[in-house]
Design a protein around this motif. Structure first.
Motif, short mmCIF file in Angstrom:
data_model
loop_
_atom_site.label_atom_id
_atom_site.label_comp_id
_atom_site.label_asym_id
_atom_site.label_seq_id
_atom_site.Cartn_x
_atom_site.Cartn_y
_atom_site.Cartn_z
N LYS A 1 42.66 31.32 12.73
CA LYS A 1 41.62 30.35 12.39
C LYS A 1 40.45 31.18 13.14
O LYS A 1 39.35 31.10 12.57
N ILE B 1 37.14 32.88 11.59
CA ILE B 1 35.62 32.38 11.83
C ILE B 1 34.67 33.81 12.23
O ILE B 1 33.61 33.75 11.93
N ASP C 1 42.82 22.02 9.34
CA ASP C 1 41.70 22.67 8.69
C ASP C 1 40.80 21.64 8.28
O ASP C 1 39.58 22.08 8.06
N GLU C 2 40.85 20.47 7.76
CA GLU C 2 39.88 19.50 7.46
C GLU C 2 38.85 19.23 8.79
O GLU C 2 37.51 19.40 8.27
N GLN D 1 36.90 22.72 9.19
CA GLN D 1 35.75 22.81 8.35
C GLN D 1 34.76 22.10 8.52
O GLN D 1 33.44 22.35 8.38
N SER D 2 34.77 20.73 9.02
CA SER D 2 33.73 19.80 9.42
C SER D 2 32.96 20.28 10.51
O SER D 2 31.65 20.07 10.52
N SER E 1 32.69 23.25 11.98
CA SER E 1 32.33 24.60 11.91
C SER E 1 31.48 24.98 10.87
O SER E 1 30.64 26.04 10.82
N ALA E 2 31.15 23.84 10.13
CA ALA E 2 30.11 23.90 9.09
C ALA E 2 28.75 24.06 9.54
O ALA E 2 28.13 23.56 10.66
#
Length: 250
Positions: free
Chosen positions: A6, A10, A242-243, A246-247, A249-250
């Motif tokens: 992960k 990134i 994962d969810e 994503q939130s 690191s957006a």
């Protein structure tokens, strides 16, 4: 998916921005210089230098820059003298963090890395406190939609890889560091496109981070560490869903 994958993904996405700022070239040049100083300027007899040159070429570093860095490392040209240091510590949530740096001022670099840990909810530990949790390996990552596990396994094992792992939407090919370049070359020769290929430190255990604030702190700490001019790579053993990843690191 394991934490190293992960964070590596990134970091890979940030690479284009880093390249624009020249940070990628700076870090690659230091690695080439140190590799040449420790093992000599002939890449055929120096696996670390060979890997460093391959990484530099992958980032489209001009040939003259590579040659100059090698000569500075071997002493043919005058240049800075860097030493390698490793810092170990913990991010929020008990996440283990391993930092590899190259510096011309050990005390300054350690002090600045300590400051980054402290300001972001972590703490720098003693030598050896987390290093045992990581193992050095070659890592080649493929998009699961491009190739089957059988296709990858056939090429990987024939070329000397240790394993092929299913990691959700990706496959990871794991190699011994000494075999990394020959396995990577085997995929290159077959035109099999990978998302990432590097020698890295893979955590043997991971720490699940499900608190949004802690997840954000962990990612912020890692970004700041890798943004530091003296830090070559930072590794961590977090496992953020994962969810949530994503939130935050957006």
């Amino acid at each position: 998916m394991a934490g190293h994958s992960k964070w590596a993904n990134i970091r890979h996405k940030k690479a284009a921005q880093d390249a624009k700022r020249g940070k990628i070239f700076t870090k690659l040049i230091r690695e080439i210089m140190v590799a040449a100083r420790l093992g000599g300027g002939n890449p055929d007899a120096n696996p670390r230098l060979r890997a460093a040159i391959a990484a530099a070429k992958a980032e489209n570093m001009p040939k003259e820059n590579i040659e100059r860095a090698i000569k500075k490392g071997t002493g043919e040209l005058e240049g800075e003298s860097y030493e390698e240091i490793t810092c170990e510590g913990y991010a929020p949530g008990g996440v283990a963090v391993l930092v590899e740096a190259m510096t011309d001022n050990r005390n300054r670099t350690i002090s600045e890395i300590r400051h980054i840990f402290t300001r972001n909810g972590g703490n720098l530990g003693e030598a050896g406190c987390v290093a045992w949790m990581f193992h050095k390996n070659g890592l080649i990552v493929f998009d699961k939609g491009k190739y089957s596990e059988e296709e990858l396994m056939e090429v990987a094992l024939e070329a000397g890889a240790e394993d092929v792992k299913d990691q959700g939407d990706q496959y990871e090919v794991i190699t011994d560091p000494a075999d990394f370049l020959q396995v990577k070359q085997a995929f290159d020769e077959r035109g099999m496109a990978y998302d990432m290929a590097e020698i890295t430190m893979i955590p043997q255990t991971t720490v699940r981070v499900e608190d949004p604030k802690q997840a954000q702190q962990v990612l912020r700490l890692m970004e700041l560490l890798e943004d530091h001019d003296d830090v070559q790579k930072a590794y961590a053993n977090f496992d953020i869903p994962d969810e949530l990843l994503q939130s935050v690191s957006a």
